[in-house]
Design a protein around this motif. Sequence first.
Motif, mmCIF file in Angstrom:
data_model
loop_
_atom_site.group_PDB
_atom_site.id
_atom_site.type_symbol
_atom_site.label_atom_id
_atom_site.label_comp_id
_atom_site.label_asym_id
_atom_site.label_seq_id
_atom_site.Cartn_x
_atom_site.Cartn_y
_atom_site.Cartn_z
ATOM 1 N N THR A 1 52.833 -4.997 74.415
ATOM 2 C CA THR A 1 52.069 -5.956 73.625
ATOM 3 C C THR A 1 51.566 -7.097 74.495
ATOM 4 O OG1 THR A 1 52.096 -7.093 71.497
ATOM 5 C CG2 THR A 1 53.993 -7.483 72.947
ATOM 6 N N PHE A 2 50.827 -8.005 73.890
ATOM 7 C CA PHE A 2 50.274 -9.148 74.606
ATOM 8 C C PHE A 2 51.132 -10.374 74.313
ATOM 9 C CE2 PHE A 2 47.538 -12.919 74.491
ATOM 10 C CZ PHE A 2 47.047 -12.914 75.786
ATOM 11 N N ALA A 3 51.495 -11.109 75.355
ATOM 12 C CA ALA A 3 52.347 -12.288 75.145
ATOM 13 C C ALA A 3 51.805 -13.496 75.896
ATOM 14 C CB ALA A 3 53.787 -11.982 75.571
ATOM 15 N N GLY A 4 50.514 -13.508 76.185
ATOM 16 C CA GLY A 4 49.939 -14.577 76.994
ATOM 17 C C GLY A 4 49.351 -15.712 76.182
ATOM 18 N N ASP A 5 48.582 -16.561 76.878
ATOM 19 C CA ASP A 5 47.955 -17.709 76.232
ATOM 20 C C ASP A 5 46.450 -17.468 76.095
ATOM 21 O OD1 ASP A 5 46.919 -17.979 78.772
ATOM 22 O OD2 ASP A 5 48.172 -19.694 79.310
ATOM 23 N N ASP A 6 45.741 -18.491 75.695
ATOM 24 C CA ASP A 6 44.294 -18.374 75.487
ATOM 25 C C ASP A 6 43.570 -17.862 76.730
ATOM 26 O OD1 ASP A 6 43.245 -19.127 72.856
ATOM 27 O OD2 ASP A 6 44.334 -20.992 73.171
ATOM 28 N N HIS B 1 44.248 -14.259 77.225
ATOM 29 C CA HIS B 1 43.528 -13.519 76.185
ATOM 30 C C HIS B 1 42.051 -13.377 76.561
ATOM 31 C CE1 HIS B 1 42.140 -13.061 71.758
ATOM 32 N NE2 HIS B 1 42.648 -11.927 72.170
ATOM 33 N N LEU C 1 41.826 -10.592 79.000
ATOM 34 C CA LEU C 1 41.966 -9.309 78.307
ATOM 35 C C LEU C 1 40.650 -8.924 77.626
ATOM 36 C CD1 LEU C 1 44.934 -8.388 75.919
ATOM 37 C CD2 LEU C 1 42.595 -7.804 75.392
ATOM 38 N N LEU C 2 40.041 -9.886 76.921
ATOM 39 C CA LEU C 2 38.798 -9.585 76.201
ATOM 40 C C LEU C 2 37.662 -9.303 77.173
ATOM 41 C CD1 LEU C 2 38.945 -12.124 73.239
ATOM 42 C CD2 LEU C 2 39.514 -9.687 73.241
ATOM 43 N N LEU D 1 38.195 -5.753 78.265
ATOM 44 C CA LEU D 1 37.812 -4.876 77.148
ATOM 45 C C LEU D 1 36.289 -4.733 77.077
ATOM 46 C CD1 LEU D 1 38.590 -3.390 74.463
ATOM 47 C CD2 LEU D 1 38.479 -5.607 73.330
ATOM 48 N N TRP E 1 42.467 -2.856 79.926
ATOM 49 C CA TRP E 1 42.985 -4.168 79.514
ATOM 50 C C TRP E 1 44.510 -4.172 79.428
ATOM 51 C CZ3 TRP E 1 45.403 -3.004 74.933
ATOM 52 C CH2 TRP E 1 44.887 -1.923 74.187
ATOM 53 N N THR E 2 45.124 -3.008 79.666
ATOM 54 C CA THR E 2 46.574 -2.956 79.471
ATOM 55 C C THR E 2 47.380 -3.694 80.539
ATOM 56 O OG1 THR E 2 46.715 -0.783 80.549
ATOM 57 C CG2 THR E 2 46.446 -0.803 78.156
ATOM 58 N N LEU F 1 49.334 -6.589 79.307
ATOM 59 C CA LEU F 1 50.418 -6.381 78.330
ATOM 60 C C LEU F 1 51.801 -6.432 78.974
ATOM 61 C CD1 LEU F 1 48.923 -3.479 76.157
ATOM 62 C CD2 LEU F 1 48.475 -5.945 76.043
#
Lengths: 307, 307
Positions: free
Chosen positions: A91-96, A99, A102-103, A106, A112-113, A116
């Motif tokens: 799963t994702f456990a980061g901050d803005d 994120h 990641l986006l 994507l 993007w994994t 995670l």
Amino acid sequence: MEAPAGETDQWAPWRRRLTGSGLLVPMGLDGLWGRGDRFERIVEAVASALADLGADQHAERVRFPPVVSRSTFENSGYLRSFPTLTGSVHTFAGDDRDHARLLHDLAAGEDWTPSLVPAGTVLCAAACHPLYPTITGPLPAGGARWDVYGTVFRHEPSPDPARMQSFRQYEFVYVGEPEGATRHRDLWVERATTLTARLGLDAHAEVASDPFFGRAGRMLAANQQEAGLKVEVLAPTGPGPGLTAIASANCHEDHFGEAFGLRTADGAVAHSACVGFGVERIALALLWAHGLETDAWPPAVRSGLGL
Amino acid sequence: MEAPAGETDQWAPWRRRLTGSGLLVPMGLDGLWGRGDRFERIVEAVASALADLGADQHAERVRFPPVVSRSTFENSGYLRSFPTLTGSVHTFAGDDRDHARLLHDLAAGEDWTPSLVPAGTVLCAAACHPLYPTITGPLPAGGARWDVYGTVFRHEPSPDPARMQSFRQYEFVYVGEPEGATRHRDLWVERATTLTARLGLDAHAEVASDPFFGRAGRMLAANQQEAGLKVEVLAPTGPGPGLTAIASANCHEDHFGEAFGLRTADGAVAHSACVGFGVERIALALLWAHGLETDAWPPAVRSGLGL
């Protein structure tokens, strides 16, 4: 992987019949299938017949979700024997800012994994795995039995509809003395073959081995076969080649007893055994044997399933 | 995370009652629960009542496994809005030497997941997600409806039994015209509140917003609330604080229509709406309201559920 466009594999006509009739719904990936209403009714009928078949066992009924804790999974020994079938949950456990990265990946069509981290859970690989760590205290003399029905995951993408990545397993589990485990296994091999005969399936039981991974795995498989620990009930579930296991009855010896600290009444490490029915596979075997129209199945089969 | 040994949280007494009575079975991780026979019977009764409630909708019944393809997940937009709830599936794809390293890490108590690679699947986050990519061709005039029941995953470990990581969602989904979507949502808010009243639950409907991630998410949530797109039916499911959503009815506008290329009969991007019932949460709301002994529940509630 799907056969490239224009090519076919041996299951292609069978898949077209199953999807064309709405029994199965393609989900865009080998081994992932939605189930149409008519298929699901067969699954429900099979599950109900299996519950009835075990009703005299005074088995405790318990249900688990399709994910287990990482420690349950680690203790089960699955990672040693079947690493390529594993499904670990991340799963994702980061901050803005993480994120945003990641986006970006994507949107760029990149992986993007890497953003995670492990989520603490793993997909359940066998319906009985989550049961063992819930057993507390010594088993009663004579052992104890459970009725478990759950969804399991096996990472083995295949064009064969009988080889799903996510499917339901109906299990009857015994934990107790070694003799009790062997008797449980033998009882269920007999019941499984009686059931398949009643359902008009051309099935038979056979000593088998698991697809253990790698070089060491070949020896494990040979030992398992030699000791006759695993018996599969095999039937045609489509155009082949060969037959598919629709049920598997296994003596685990003290594997799970050792792994999860299970003790018999007299303090010995408990033995266990289980029978697992592949419910979707039985549904496919019925459709292959009797045709896609449930209404046209032999009356004895329909009444045996309450359909 | 579990409260450290010796400490308690507000749900501790409620968890003890649920597990002591065998309704729920602890699985060693917050938010993961086995379901005992009596709990499962309530779940089955609730699911059956929901199916009956939607029987006049001529909804097509379809069932999906708890994992979806990575592309379905990516297209759903979930990663943008709820990255921390995501469950991506990873597996092992190496050789004997890589396996030896993995087993070494496992034995040493180190993280073995760096040996894994993405498996092509992601845990299903909402029961309706796998449906949209299976819809082919333009929708009929007036739209179409589906009855979907599946297991979903949300990575949100919690000591509150009503906040499970893996749980079942019963959904009725509409895809078609914008007005049809709004009517579907409103119809189901009304039906959900009627049902909860019939079940003796102290529930009410309320405009709500999703827990969108991060800074941008706060604006998304405000917009959603402002537009009144999401209505939750809230009830007590335990010792609080506050109420828990036991159903959620949502207008998606053209979000899924755009994401999955869904078109209405006249070629416009389709709108969609769904109602999702949290089946385990309804079971917990019933247990909290009426006590742990199903036999002692009010006769009207029992007969309404066929229990």
